[in-house]
Design a protein around this motif. Sequence first.
Motif, PDB file in Angstrom:
ATOM      1  N   ASP A  86      31.828  44.285  34.860  1.00 51.49           N
ATOM      2  CA  ASP A  86      32.907  43.549  35.524  1.00 51.49           C
ATOM      3  C   ASP A  86      33.326  42.372  34.646  1.00 51.49           C
ATOM      4  OD1 ASP A  86      34.298  41.696  37.217  1.00 51.49           O
ATOM      5  OD2 ASP A  86      33.421  42.677  38.959  1.00 51.49           O
ATOM      6  N   ASP A 143      41.000  36.346  47.122  1.00 54.40           N
ATOM      7  CA  ASP A 143      42.096  37.291  47.186  1.00 54.40           C
ATOM      8  C   ASP A 143      41.969  38.069  48.493  1.00 54.40           C
ATOM      9  OD1 ASP A 143      44.328  38.667  46.395  1.00 54.40           O
ATOM     10  OD2 ASP A 143      43.440  39.530  44.607  1.00 54.40           O
ATOM     11  N   GLN A 185      34.727  38.286  43.842  1.00 55.50           N
ATOM     12  CA  GLN A 185      35.165  38.822  42.553  1.00 55.50           C
ATOM     13  C   GLN A 185      34.694  40.251  42.282  1.00 55.50           C
ATOM     14  OE1 GLN A 185      37.403  37.512  40.376  1.00 55.50           O
ATOM     15  NE2 GLN A 185      37.740  36.076  42.014  1.00 55.50           N
ATOM     16  N   SER A 186      33.441  40.585  42.563  1.00 54.98           N
ATOM     17  CA  SER A 186      32.972  41.938  42.256  1.00 54.98           C
ATOM     18  C   SER A 186      33.652  42.979  43.141  1.00 54.98           C
ATOM     19  CB  SER A 186      31.450  42.033  42.358  1.00 54.98           C
ATOM     20  OG  SER A 186      31.026  41.711  43.658  1.00 54.98           O
ATOM     21  N   THR A 208      35.172  39.841  35.429  1.00 54.54           N
ATOM     22  CA  THR A 208      35.214  38.556  36.131  1.00 54.54           C
ATOM     23  C   THR A 208      33.839  37.953  36.334  1.00 54.54           C
ATOM     24  OG1 THR A 208      35.251  39.677  38.272  1.00 54.54           O
ATOM     25  CG2 THR A 208      37.375  39.096  37.315  1.00 54.54           C
ATOM     26  N   THR A 209      32.818  38.811  36.480  1.00 55.44           N
ATOM     27  CA  THR A 209      31.471  38.298  36.726  1.00 55.44           C
ATOM     28  C   THR A 209      30.520  38.566  35.565  1.00 55.44           C
ATOM     29  OG1 THR A 209      30.667  40.337  37.740  1.00 55.44           O
ATOM     30  CG2 THR A 209      31.739  38.735  39.204  1.00 55.44           C
ATOM     31  N   ALA A 249      40.246  43.941  34.541  1.00 56.65           N
ATOM     32  CA  ALA A 249      39.038  43.535  35.260  1.00 56.65           C
ATOM     33  C   ALA A 249      37.782  44.248  34.764  1.00 56.65           C
ATOM     34  CB  ALA A 249      39.213  43.786  36.759  1.00 56.65           C
ATOM     35  N   TRP A 267      36.599  42.566  44.445  1.00 58.32           N
ATOM     36  CA  TRP A 267      37.985  42.548  43.991  1.00 58.32           C
ATOM     37  C   TRP A 267      38.170  43.512  42.825  1.00 58.32           C
ATOM     38  CZ3 TRP A 267      39.912  40.609  39.243  1.00 58.32           C
ATOM     39  CH2 TRP A 267      41.295  40.459  39.170  1.00 58.32           C
ATOM     40  N   THR A 268      37.233  43.500  41.881  1.00 56.50           N
ATOM     41  CA  THR A 268      37.309  44.410  40.737  1.00 56.50           C
ATOM     42  C   THR A 268      37.208  45.853  41.197  1.00 56.50           C
ATOM     43  OG1 THR A 268      36.386  42.758  39.243  1.00 56.50           O
ATOM     44  CG2 THR A 268      36.242  45.054  38.532  1.00 56.50           C
TER      45      THR A 268
END
Length: 122
Positions: free
Chosen positions: A107, A3, A25-26, A109-110, A80, A28-29
């Motif tokens: 998180d 992203d 991802q982290s 996502t992770t 998220a 992004w969150t």
Amino acid sequence: MADIAHVVGSDLQLSSSGDVATVDQSDWTEQRVLRRLLTSLGAYIWQPAYGAGLSGLIGSTVSTQQIAALIRSQLALEAAILQQPEPVIAISRGASGEAFATISYADATTGGAAIITIPGAG
């Protein structure tokens, strides 16, 4: 899929190759959480109920409990962020009365633990 990297209040960043920088991802969150907490209520015309407006609380007489409740209610809306375990929100006051928010969360996502500190949160 990557992203675009964007921290609320900042410009887009470029990668070392000159392309628009992307984010993992982290990060992004974290960017999603900061955007939600710092966006003023009603600022997104497509989602008028989006945002906590923490920056608008600067200079107000809002209590630390009210700030924590506002953050908690917004984190509950953020996909998220895992809700179990529940995010931990600590609000402290500086010497001149400014509030600092420290948010510990999992998180979604992770699955990993993360901490965000927001200076001047109210």
